[in-house]
Write an enzyme that holds these catalytic residues in place. Structure first.
Site, PDB file in Angstrom:
ATOM      1  N   SER A 265     -15.835  46.934  52.934  1.00 46.88           N
ATOM      2  CA  SER A 265     -17.085  47.216  52.231  1.00 46.88           C
ATOM      3  C   SER A 265     -16.856  48.235  51.123  1.00 46.88           C
ATOM      4  CB  SER A 265     -18.107  47.775  53.212  1.00 46.88           C
ATOM      5  OG  SER A 265     -17.717  49.089  53.582  1.00 46.88           O
ATOM      6  N   LYS A 266     -17.872  48.367  50.281  1.00 43.98           N
ATOM      7  CA  LYS A 266     -17.799  49.340  49.196  1.00 43.98           C
ATOM      8  C   LYS A 266     -17.630  50.747  49.777  1.00 43.98           C
ATOM      9  CE  LYS A 266     -20.498  51.227  45.402  1.00 43.98           C
ATOM     10  NZ  LYS A 266     -20.664  52.548  46.017  1.00 43.98           N
ATOM     11  N   ARG A 267     -18.267  50.961  50.919  1.00 39.06           N
ATOM     12  CA  ARG A 267     -18.175  52.278  51.542  1.00 39.06           C
ATOM     13  C   ARG A 267     -16.727  52.621  51.919  1.00 39.06           C
ATOM     14  NH1 ARG A 267     -21.538  52.706  56.205  1.00 39.06           N
ATOM     15  NH2 ARG A 267     -22.874  51.208  55.137  1.00 39.06           N
TER      16      ARG A 267
END
Ligand code: GLU
Length: 511
Positions: A265-267
């Site tokens: 994910s972007k996180r």
């Protein structure tokens, strides 16, 4: 094109934000398969969900794929004979197909309001069940299967909002299909619900638009991410209900977090400091900026090479592949079912490999603008190329060439205190002054080998510590203990500069 095969594949992103690197890999595998088979690669923009539409996302997708060198044969930009290639521009076509299913009894009108559906969910929840709009519940709901014909006609005539739902077959059955990666995939129709095909806003849902367009665009192979695998049963049944041949499916494995569990994910990127998007993206609503491979200094060839090996392997030790080599080597037989763990270190490694493959001149050309940004007037290309050639093995990105070579362009501002403390002491400073005199006066040709020989002779003669002197000379010239071969630096800086730098170090560090 006369030798074009019948293979037609498509990349069908929804413009709901920046394209995740997993999406780029989907596009890549479609591209490789198309090129390998002399087929056609189509870009179709799936923008029927207006609530999720994000401004600029379509342009972003197109620019990303262009940067990656994944050219389309047909798409919204260049057109083609199956257009338009934006679903929002094909709107008028879908209703006709929903009507076909209604006529054949494979679909029905449903008038349930959001509140009524919520209520049904709540009741089910209270009874410890999960609500599903299916053969067990549909006759208790407000739809054209449950209500008398006249009432339905009346509601439609009154303009009451409705959706059109797919009617799962009455006879429970097991449907099987072959996936190019997963092999036999089977599912029970009794476990599926009656999905909405056409929405109250007059737009088709993803399922209807996707299947209709794949059919109309004569798509032969549907290659997409694993997250669409749950849609495959409905799609297979839709093809059957329409009486159309289905395409061959291939559901690519997920790209997993570096730790291995869960989708990347972007996180994860933010936390560990790597991009998950091909290009930098500024969210038009929040203004938030997400990093991109391009802006972070990755070469598109490296990015593509790295992506190709996320889920596919050539069956050999080879890791570096040009795009053409990938076209030849790629095969679905060697695409794994299991998710592929993303390794940011490996991404850097790929970039390093592509960087060192470039000629020194090419790299010097790319490095010039970095120097200008740093306020340095770039030297002539051939001298810059020699500098770059000396340090390129140590970097993964063009921008990192600066850290490794800044001392070639400016006298060090400061000296590494640790190195100074360890080396610049005792009789070393006095010897450094003698070295400055030697460099200034000695009439030898200014060549690394010769200079090294002379200086080594002096060290021996004066019984100095070899390491201490060499490290101190390096400290004076570069400001630390890093950099390429010391006497190559001496040669390249030139006599005057070397003498100046030793004097400055003696001044600042003591002599
Ligand atoms: N619009 C879908 C997406 O955003 C397409 C999935 C498919 O390829 O069927 O990925």
């Amino acid at each position: 094109m006369s030798n074009q095969s019948s293979v037609r594949v498509r990349f069908a992103p929804s413009p709901t934000g920046p394209l995740h690197m997993g999406g780029v890999r989907t596009a890549l595998f479609n591209y490789l398969f198309a090129r390998q088979n002399n087929g056609t690669f189509v870009l179709r923009i799936e923008d029927t969900d207006q609530t999720r539409y994000v401004n600029g996302a379509e342009d972003y997708i197109i620019e990303s794929l262009k940067w990656c060198g994944l050219e389309f044969d047909e798409g919204p930009v260049q057109g083609g004979s199956y257009g338009p290639y934006r679903q929002s521009e094909r709107k008028a076509r879908y209703r006709r197909f929903a009507d076909q299913l209604l006529e054949k009894g494979h679909a029905y009108y449903a008038f349930d309001t959001a509140e009524e559906l919520d209520q049904a969910r709540k009741v089910a929840e209270e009874e410890g069940r999960t609500f599903s709009y299916d053969e067990h519940t549909r006759l208790a709901m407000k739809n054209s299967l449950a209500l008398p014909r006249e009432e339905v006609d009346q509601m439609i005539a009154n303009g009451q909002p409705y959706v059109i739902r797919f009617k799962m077959p009455d006879e429970a059955e097991v449907v099987e299909d072959e996936d190019m990666i997963r092999g036999k995939v089977s599912f029970r129709t009794s476990e599926l619900d009656d999905k909405v095909l056409f929405k109250a806003d007059g737009m088709p849902t993803y399922h209807l638009a996707n299947v209709v367009d794949d059919h109309l665009m004569e798509i032969t192979h549907v290659i997409r991410g694993e997250e669409w695998l749950p849609s495959m049963p409905l799609h297979v049944l839709l093809y059957r209900a329409f009486g159309w041949d289905k395409p061959v499916f291939a559901h690519l494995p997920l790209i997993l977090k570096p730790q291995g569990k869960g989708k990347l994910s972007k996180r994860d990127g933010d936390k560990l400091g790597f991009p998950v998007f091909p290009l930098k993206w500024r969210d038009p609503e929040s203004g938030e900026v997400a990093a991109g491979y391009r802006e972070d200094g990755y070469f598109p060839e490296a990015f593509i090479n790295m992506l190709a090996l996320l889920g596919w392997n050539p069956g050999t030790e080879q890791e570096l592949f040009s795009k053409d080599e990938l076209v030849n080597a790629f095969s679905f037989d060697r695409v794994n079912k299991a998710g592929a763990r993303f390794d940011p270190e490996k991404a850097r490694w790929f970039n390093h490999q592509y960087l060192i493959q470039k000629t020194d001149e090419e790299l010097a050309g790319l490095f010039g603008p970095v120097l200008v940004e740093k306020g340095v007037v770039p030297p002539p290309l051939d001298s810059l190329a020699s500098i770059v050639g000396l340090v390129k093995e140590r970097v993964s990105f063009v921008s990192e060439l600066w850290e490794q070579s800044a001392f070639f362009f400016a006298i060090p501002e400061e000296y590494d205190a640790k190195v100074a403390k360890k080396r610049w002491k005792g009789d070393v400073p006095a010897f450094m002054s003698q070295l400055a005199v030697f460099f200034a006066e000695e009439e030898i040709s200014w060549k690394a080998e010769l200079l090294k020989e002379k200086v080594s002779g002096m060290i021996k003669e004066k019984e100095m510590n070899f390491g201490a002197v060499m490290n101190s000379l390096r400290l004076a010239l570069v400001g630390g203990s890093f950099g390429p071969d010391l006497f190559t630096i001496v040669e390249m800086l030139g006599r005057d500069e070397v003498v100046d730098r030793i004097h400055k170090a003696v001044d600042q560090l003591g002599g």
